[in-house]
Scaffold this motif. Structure first.
Motif, PDB file in Angstrom:
ATOM      1  N   SER A 155      52.212  45.245   4.901  1.00 26.31           N
ATOM      2  CA  SER A 155      53.016  44.175   4.326  1.00 26.31           C
ATOM      3  C   SER A 155      54.334  44.813   3.878  1.00 26.31           C
ATOM      4  O   SER A 155      54.635  45.947   4.261  1.00 26.31           O
ATOM      5  CB  SER A 155      52.275  43.542   3.151  1.00 26.31           C
ATOM      6  N   LYS A 186      53.469  34.025  -0.055  1.00 25.94           N
ATOM      7  CA  LYS A 186      52.693  35.097  -0.665  1.00 25.94           C
ATOM      8  C   LYS A 186      52.892  36.419   0.064  1.00 25.94           C
ATOM      9  O   LYS A 186      52.850  36.473   1.288  1.00 25.94           O
ATOM     10  CB  LYS A 186      51.209  34.731  -0.676  1.00 25.94           C
ATOM     11  N   GLN A 188      51.778  40.671  -0.026  1.00 23.74           N
ATOM     12  CA  GLN A 188      50.806  41.646  -0.505  1.00 23.74           C
ATOM     13  C   GLN A 188      51.490  43.007  -0.535  1.00 23.74           C
ATOM     14  O   GLN A 188      51.185  43.901   0.251  1.00 23.74           O
ATOM     15  CB  GLN A 188      49.570  41.642   0.403  1.00 23.74           C
ATOM     16  N   VAL A 190      52.867  46.590  -0.750  1.00 19.72           N
ATOM     17  CA  VAL A 190      52.085  47.817  -0.602  1.00 19.72           C
ATOM     18  C   VAL A 190      52.947  49.021  -0.972  1.00 19.72           C
ATOM     19  O   VAL A 190      54.109  49.133  -0.554  1.00 19.72           O
ATOM     20  CB  VAL A 190      51.532  47.931   0.837  1.00 19.72           C
ATOM     21  N   GLY A 217      47.699  46.091   2.923  1.00 16.14           N
ATOM     22  CA  GLY A 217      48.247  45.259   1.857  1.00 16.14           C
ATOM     23  C   GLY A 217      47.807  45.786   0.512  1.00 16.14           C
ATOM     24  O   GLY A 217      46.741  46.410   0.389  1.00 16.14           O
ATOM     25  N   GLU A 220      47.159  42.929  -4.772  1.00 16.46           N
ATOM     26  CA  GLU A 220      47.532  41.616  -5.285  1.00 16.46           C
ATOM     27  C   GLU A 220      48.277  40.807  -4.234  1.00 16.46           C
ATOM     28  O   GLU A 220      49.026  41.358  -3.441  1.00 16.46           O
ATOM     29  CB  GLU A 220      48.449  41.741  -6.507  1.00 16.46           C
ATOM     30  N   GLN A 221      48.082  39.478  -4.282  1.00 17.76           N
ATOM     31  CA  GLN A 221      48.900  38.562  -3.503  1.00 17.76           C
ATOM     32  C   GLN A 221      49.815  37.835  -4.481  1.00 17.76           C
ATOM     33  O   GLN A 221      49.349  37.064  -5.329  1.00 17.76           O
ATOM     34  CB  GLN A 221      48.040  37.558  -2.732  1.00 17.76           C
ATOM     35  N   THR A 273      50.382  38.724   4.234  1.00 27.94           N
ATOM     36  CA  THR A 273      49.111  39.150   3.643  1.00 27.94           C
ATOM     37  C   THR A 273      48.140  39.530   4.755  1.00 27.94           C
ATOM     38  O   THR A 273      48.288  39.090   5.895  1.00 27.94           O
ATOM     39  CB  THR A 273      48.484  38.030   2.791  1.00 27.94           C
ATOM     40  N   THR A 280      41.269  47.740   7.062  1.00 31.27           N
ATOM     41  CA  THR A 280      42.208  47.783   5.944  1.00 31.27           C
ATOM     42  C   THR A 280      42.194  49.165   5.285  1.00 31.27           C
ATOM     43  O   THR A 280      41.554  50.098   5.780  1.00 31.27           O
ATOM     44  CB  THR A 280      41.852  46.713   4.894  1.00 31.27           C
ATOM     45  N   PRO A 290      48.659  48.869  -7.497  1.00 29.79           N
ATOM     46  CA  PRO A 290      49.352  47.606  -7.766  1.00 29.79           C
ATOM     47  C   PRO A 290      50.797  47.814  -8.205  1.00 29.79           C
ATOM     48  O   PRO A 290      51.157  48.869  -8.741  1.00 29.79           O
ATOM     49  CB  PRO A 290      48.520  46.985  -8.893  1.00 29.79           C
TER      50      PRO A 290
END
Length: 320
Positions: A155, A186, A188, A190, A217, A220-221, A273, A280, A290
């Motif tokens: 992302s 939205k 995500q 990174v 990602g 959090e979104q 996202t 992943t 985060p």
């Protein structure tokens, strides 16, 4: 008995290694004892890495990725290859579509053991955005030429010296009222260190990660509105944000000289996202960090009173 790191003394060519992400990738690989060749149009932009390398550990190669002779020179002797090239201007089909395929073909012919290709979330051969079409073509060409290649789709990547958070940070610091384009989109986000780690892990273990697609990602979104609000809060500033309609956002993106291109608006609308259809960070053994872990510290430079600014705002809030 001490084990030799998998990349120790291996020669890794990093295309686009003088950019934002390349700087972090280089540091991660140097720490693992790899020998590094930074190949880009302006390799001098990465000369700041010199103090981090041992004697003979770091090379620089001026490279035009649209020319096979230049690619071949940059790939000579390389056992591992990383492609980080990305652009929103120029011949995107050639830069992000055909050139990666040529890199992969030459690398495989030279006996390279691993190839990591940086794509992006949402590549689409049928998209109206040239960027998404080029990314889709690049993935196809790489996998045709080097089936064991690892494809990474991050992302939006953030870091203390990125062009994303810092752009919004500067705008929020100077403007009391700001429009927000795609306020519900939205993302995500990174962290760049996590992306660099993902690349290093994929290079270390191509037998495990080769031939797979990874969507990267953060934990959090966040919507574009939430990101703007978080940046303002980290600066200790009260700002009014106006959610812009899609029609107004599209009109803005079509105007010349604006900070958001038509392609970028097209890519922003559906958000960025992970889809859940591919591997992943978890499959790489990485726990992504985060945004909140860093934002307060990074926004110090944009506070009205520097590192004392947020404390003053909080004191004023408690007093009222």
């Amino acid at each position: 008995m001490t084990r030799t790191p998998p990349l120790f003394d291996s020669l890794v060519t990093v295309f686009g290694g003088s950019g934002f992400i390349g700087n972090y990738v280089a540091q991660s690989l140097l720490e693992r004892g790899a020998r590094l060749r930074i190949a880009s149009r302006h390799p001098e932009h990465s000369h700041s890495l010199k103090p981090l390398a041992n004697l003979g550990q770091l090379q620089f190669a001026r490279c035009d990725i649209t020319k096979e002779a230049s690619l071949a020179a940059a790939l000579h002797g390389a056992t591992h290859v990383v492609n980080l090239v990305g652009a929103f201007e120029g011949d995107l089909e050639k830069l992000m579509g055909e050139a990666p395929g040529a890199m992969a073909r030459i690398a495989r012919a030279n006996g390279a053991r691993a190839f990591v290709h940086m794509s992006a979330i949402g590549p689409d051969a049928n998209s109206t955005a040239a960027y998404a079409r080029a990314k889709a073509l690049g993935e196809t060409r790489v996998r045709e030429a080097f089936p064991e290649a690892t494809i990474l789709r991050p992302s939006i990547v953030f870091g203390k010296d990125d062009n994303f958070l810092n752009m919004f940070g500067q705008l929020i610091a100077t403007m009391p009222i700001l429009p927000v384009f795609g306020p519900k989109a939205k993302l995500q986000l990174v962290h760049v260190d996590d992306v660099a780690e993902a690349i290093a892990v994929a290079l270390e273990h191509p037998e495990t990660h080769g031939g797979h697609i990874y969507e990267l990602g953060g934990p959090e979104q966040l919507t574009m509105m939430e990101i703007n609000e978080r940046i303002a809060a980290a600066q200790g500033r009260k700002r009014r944000f106006i959610a812009m309609s899609d029609s107004m956002s599209g009109l803005f993106a079509s105007l010349p000289g604006t900070p958001m291109s038509k392609d970028q608006w097209t890519l922003l609308q559906p958000g960025s996202t992970v889809s859940g259809e591919h591997r992943t960070f978890a499959d790489l053994g990485i726990e992504p960090k985060p945004l909140g872990l860093f934002l307060d510290k990074w926004m110090v430079r944009y506070r009205k009173q520097g590192r004392f600014g947020l404390d003053n705002v909080r004191s004023d809030t408690r007093a009222t």
